[in-house]
Design a protein around this motif. Structure first.
Motif, mmCIF file in Angstrom:
data_model
loop_
_atom_site.group_PDB
_atom_site.id
_atom_site.type_symbol
_atom_site.label_atom_id
_atom_site.label_comp_id
_atom_site.label_asym_id
_atom_site.label_seq_id
_atom_site.Cartn_x
_atom_site.Cartn_y
_atom_site.Cartn_z
ATOM 1 N N ALA A 55 0.789 -1.245 0.135
ATOM 2 C CA ALA A 55 -0.176 0.190 -0.021
ATOM 3 C C ALA A 55 0.923 1.141 -0.044
ATOM 4 O O ALA A 55 0.628 2.447 -0.838
ATOM 5 C CB ALA A 55 -0.929 -0.045 1.148
ATOM 6 N N ALA A 56 1.945 1.107 0.540
ATOM 7 C CA ALA A 56 2.867 2.557 0.720
ATOM 8 C C ALA A 56 3.461 2.519 -0.566
ATOM 9 O O ALA A 56 3.644 3.695 -0.994
ATOM 10 C CB ALA A 56 4.028 2.335 1.938
ATOM 11 N N PHE A 57 4.185 1.585 -1.198
ATOM 12 C CA PHE A 57 4.539 1.610 -2.670
ATOM 13 C C PHE A 57 3.395 2.311 -3.379
ATOM 14 O O PHE A 57 3.853 2.879 -4.434
ATOM 15 C CB PHE A 57 5.301 0.339 -2.932
ATOM 16 C CG PHE A 57 5.572 0.126 -4.604
ATOM 17 C CD1 PHE A 57 6.632 0.582 -4.889
ATOM 18 C CD2 PHE A 57 4.631 -0.056 -5.490
ATOM 19 C CE1 PHE A 57 7.054 0.617 -6.007
ATOM 20 C CE2 PHE A 57 5.012 -0.282 -6.879
ATOM 21 C CZ PHE A 57 6.176 0.335 -7.286
ATOM 22 N N LEU A 58 2.267 1.616 -3.370
ATOM 23 C CA LEU A 58 1.393 2.167 -4.220
ATOM 24 C C LEU A 58 0.934 3.828 -4.002
ATOM 25 O O LEU A 58 0.811 4.374 -5.283
ATOM 26 C CB LEU A 58 -0.045 1.483 -4.275
ATOM 27 C CG LEU A 58 -1.135 1.711 -5.021
ATOM 28 C CD1 LEU A 58 -0.975 1.660 -6.399
ATOM 29 C CD2 LEU A 58 -2.509 0.717 -4.804
ATOM 30 N N ALA A 59 0.764 4.307 -2.729
ATOM 31 C CA ALA A 59 0.909 5.509 -2.654
ATOM 32 C C ALA A 59 1.622 6.214 -2.997
ATOM 33 O O ALA A 59 1.488 7.321 -3.588
ATOM 34 C CB ALA A 59 0.352 5.582 -1.214
ATOM 35 N N LEU A 60 2.898 6.102 -2.814
ATOM 36 C CA LEU A 60 4.055 6.618 -3.247
ATOM 37 C C LEU A 60 4.252 6.891 -4.760
ATOM 38 O O LEU A 60 4.175 7.867 -5.280
ATOM 39 C CB LEU A 60 5.391 6.230 -2.602
ATOM 40 C CG LEU A 60 6.690 6.872 -2.799
ATOM 41 C CD1 LEU A 60 6.626 8.237 -2.423
ATOM 42 C CD2 LEU A 60 7.787 6.101 -2.518
ATOM 43 N N GLY A 61 3.965 5.768 -5.467
ATOM 44 C CA GLY A 61 4.072 5.849 -6.849
ATOM 45 C C GLY A 61 3.099 6.769 -7.526
ATOM 46 O O GLY A 61 3.234 7.517 -8.513
ATOM 47 N N VAL A 62 1.728 6.541 -7.026
ATOM 48 C CA VAL A 62 0.515 7.219 -7.672
ATOM 49 C C VAL A 62 0.870 8.720 -7.238
ATOM 50 O O VAL A 62 0.451 9.391 -8.256
ATOM 51 C CB VAL A 62 -0.674 6.736 -7.336
ATOM 52 C CG1 VAL A 62 -1.896 7.634 -7.597
ATOM 53 C CG2 VAL A 62 -0.872 5.245 -7.533
ATOM 54 N N THR A 63 1.300 8.823 -6.091
ATOM 55 C CA THR A 63 1.192 10.318 -5.746
ATOM 56 C C THR A 63 2.368 11.018 -6.613
ATOM 57 O O THR A 63 2.149 12.206 -6.912
ATOM 58 C CB THR A 63 1.564 10.393 -4.118
ATOM 59 O OG1 THR A 63 0.853 10.037 -3.488
ATOM 60 C CG2 THR A 63 1.898 11.978 -3.651
#
Length: 265
Positions: free
Chosen positions: A234-242
């Motif tokens: 979830a952290a990787f997904l949030a960082l990448g999309v942001t």
């Protein structure tokens, strides 16, 4: 050389690294966010695309993927992107920007933009394969709601591409034994090789399908593996999309250029 690079990327997909251990769904969604953001830029945009290279670079460094096989495959596919925009500099001759006092044609900018978008999307997808095995990618697509018929076809297509290439290499080796002084086959020889290749791949496909039916295949490839979406995913997904949203909405290239000029002055 590109065939060797493709096999190397396929082998790297089963390696172990922090990026390899991430859930396939998180990596697929970040790649989709990058493709959507890159596609949404105007046709003359060049500088705004540069910050997005941070995504494939981060995937490659975190996944311990050597850049050479990725660059080989991108270069092997680049003529297709070049053909798409090759006529632009001759069709769109109006100045669209000035660089160091020199007017730059809109067609030149649009060609550069096409090549950059192609390099970004292709390198990201190749690194996705190199840091996630194809079965995990297909399983991730299935968990994201992609129809089973599509994911099964995708997995078959990926696997049969390697078989097709192997059959082609055997035919080419046999031809070179018969015509060692000819680099390219004669037209009649090429026609016969193509027919033999199609017949062999058709027969092999039939044999594989019958074997799968005997083993109970009913249109979907079963998998015993399970995927857990953890906090790090979830952290990787949030960082990448942001990051993709920020690179799309904010002038990061201009800020980086101004900061560099201020340090040099």
């Amino acid at each position: 050389m590109s065939r060797v690079a493709a096999r190397e990327l396929d082998r790297l997909g089963y390696a172990d690294s922090p990026v390899h251990r991430l859930d396939a769904r998180a990596k697929l969604l970040v790649a989709a966010a990058l493709v959507l953001a890159v596609s949404s830029f105007p046709r003359y945009e060049v500088a705004g695309l540069l910050p997005f290279f941070a995504v494939p670079v981060a995937l490659g460094l975190g996944g311990r993927v050597a850049p050479r096989p990725v660059l080989r495959l991108v270069l092997a596919a680049s003529p297709f992107a070049l053909l798409v925009g090759l006529a632009n500099p001759f069709l769109d001759t109006a100045p669209a920007a000035h660089v160091a006092g020199v007017a730059v044609r809109g067609g030149v900018l649009s060609l550069l933009s096409i090549l950059l978008r192609f390099a970004l999307c292709t390198s990201t997808l190749l690194l996705l394969v190199a840091t996630t095995s194809m079965p995990r990618l297909v399983r991730g697509l299935r968990l994201l709601g992609t129809p089973a018929a599509l994911t099964t076809q995708l997995q078959f297509l990926y696997r049969y591409l390697f078989l097709l290439v192997a059959e082609g290499e055997r035919l080419q080796a046999a031809r070179l034994l018969r015509e060692p002084r000819r680099r390219l086959p004669r037209l009649a020889t090429a026609r016969g090789m193509l027919f033999t290749l199609l017949r062999r791949t058709w027969d092999r496909g039939e044999r594989v399908y019958r074997c799968m039916q005997v083993r109970g295949f009913q249109g979907e490839l079963p998998s015993l593996a399970t995927e857990r979406f953890r906090a790090r995913d979830a952290a990787f997904l949030a960082l990448g999309v942001t990051f993709c949203a920020a690179a799309r909405l904010l002038p990061l290239s201009r800020w980086a250029g101004e900061a560099l000029l201020s340090r040099l002055s």
